[in-house]
Design a protein around this motif. Structure first.
Motif, PDB file in Angstrom:
ATOM      1  N   THR A  41      16.345  37.788  55.842  1.00 44.47           N
ATOM      2  CA  THR A  41      14.775  38.123  55.528  1.00 44.47           C
ATOM      3  C   THR A  41      14.309  36.574  56.031  1.00 44.47           C
ATOM      4  O   THR A  41      15.009  35.343  55.527  1.00 44.47           O
ATOM      5  N   PRO A  42      13.062  36.380  54.725  1.00 45.70           N
ATOM      6  CA  PRO A  42      12.606  35.920  54.865  1.00 45.70           C
ATOM      7  C   PRO A  42      12.932  34.623  53.618  1.00 45.70           C
ATOM      8  O   PRO A  42      12.462  33.509  53.445  1.00 45.70           O
ATOM      9  N   ASP A  60       5.950  42.337  54.181  1.00 51.28           N
ATOM     10  CA  ASP A  60       7.565  42.279  55.078  1.00 51.28           C
ATOM     11  C   ASP A  60       8.280  41.127  54.177  1.00 51.28           C
ATOM     12  O   ASP A  60       8.807  40.673  55.047  1.00 51.28           O
ATOM     13  N   ALA A  86       8.028  35.524  58.058  1.00 45.39           N
ATOM     14  CA  ALA A  86       9.355  35.357  58.072  1.00 45.39           C
ATOM     15  C   ALA A  86       9.138  33.713  59.236  1.00 45.39           C
ATOM     16  O   ALA A  86      10.279  32.598  58.930  1.00 45.39           O
ATOM     17  N   CYS A 139       2.680  31.299  54.186  1.00 47.39           N
ATOM     18  CA  CYS A 139       2.695  32.188  54.128  1.00 47.39           C
ATOM     19  C   CYS A 139       1.918  32.976  53.035  1.00 47.39           C
ATOM     20  O   CYS A 139       1.893  34.602  52.779  1.00 47.39           O
ATOM     21  N   CYS A 173       7.822  31.142  56.594  1.00 46.56           N
ATOM     22  CA  CYS A 173       9.139  30.340  55.754  1.00 46.56           C
ATOM     23  C   CYS A 173       9.546  29.762  56.669  1.00 46.56           C
ATOM     24  O   CYS A 173      10.280  28.502  55.278  1.00 46.56           O
ATOM     25  N   TYR A 174      10.118  29.630  57.896  1.00 44.77           N
ATOM     26  CA  TYR A 174      11.257  28.633  58.356  1.00 44.77           C
ATOM     27  C   TYR A 174      10.599  28.086  58.971  1.00 44.77           C
ATOM     28  O   TYR A 174      11.072  26.522  58.314  1.00 44.77           O
ATOM     29  N   TRP A 181      15.508  32.739  56.219  1.00 41.22           N
ATOM     30  CA  TRP A 181      14.404  32.047  56.603  1.00 41.22           C
ATOM     31  C   TRP A 181      14.408  30.332  56.088  1.00 41.22           C
ATOM     32  O   TRP A 181      14.148  29.281  56.166  1.00 41.22           O
ATOM     33  N   MET A 188      11.628  37.509  64.480  1.00 42.35           N
ATOM     34  CA  MET A 188      11.254  37.498  63.021  1.00 42.35           C
ATOM     35  C   MET A 188       9.424  38.073  63.398  1.00 42.35           C
ATOM     36  O   MET A 188       8.410  37.549  64.329  1.00 42.35           O
ATOM     37  N   ASN A 241      15.128  40.844  60.197  1.00 52.16           N
ATOM     38  CA  ASN A 241      15.052  40.749  61.079  1.00 52.16           C
ATOM     39  C   ASN A 241      16.383  41.919  61.844  1.00 52.16           C
ATOM     40  O   ASN A 241      16.524  42.153  61.183  1.00 52.16           O
TER      41      ASN A 241
END
Length: 156
Positions: free
Chosen positions: A96-97, A86, A64, A75, A67-68, A100, A60, A91
């Motif tokens: 993608t974000p 990004d 990302a 962010c 975001c996860y 996540w 990541m 990944n």
């Protein structure tokens, strides 16, 4: 797991200025950089990917990871300070974000991603064929599933 919280308190004596309309507060840069270090990144490398073994070796980039983890202010800061590219970057396994954020069940992050350029990612599949809807359903995140349905991921 980082214990650094980046949400601003409503009891804060700081009044919002035009520069703070994005929800960030003075001194937030140092807090974001501390969060990056706590997550295994170098504070100056806001776009470098890192492999995280706590989630089966997925790589990541910092956006990302934010975001996860549901760190909306992180962010936003990353986006505003060089990581805007990004926002839709996948990944090593196609996540993608948006994937996540949905996996983590972070509706506010999902909505922000959608608004700033990741709307096309709501139906994007990973290398294993999973969409953000699959990620949200698997995690039991009903509010995220409902939102995805409303914004166009009904076929997933």
């Amino acid at each position: 797991m980082s214990s650094c919280s980046l949400s601003s308190s409503s009891s804060s004596s700081i009044t919002a200025t035009e520069d703070q309309r994005d929800g960030l507060v003075p001194g937030e840069e140092s807090a974001v950089r501390a969060w990056l270090v706590g997550q295994g990144f170098r504070s100056a490398e806001i776009r470098r990917e890192e492999e995280f073994h706590d989630i089966r070796g997925y790589s990541m980039h910092p956006l990302a990871r934010g975001c996860y983890k549901g760190e909306l202010n992180v962010c936003k800061w990353l986006y505003d300070n060089g990581a805007a590219e990004d926002i839709t970057k996948a990944n090593n396994r196609g996540s993608t974000p948006m994937h996540w954020a949905c996996k983590g069940g972070h509706l506010s992050v999902c909505q922000w991603l959608f608004e700033v350029g990741a709307a096309g990612d709501i139906t994007k599949t990973t290398d294993d064929g999973f969409t953000p809807m699959h990620k949200a359903c698997n995690g039991g995140h009903l509010s995220v599933c409902q939102w995805l349905f409303e914004v166009g991921a009904a076929g997933d």
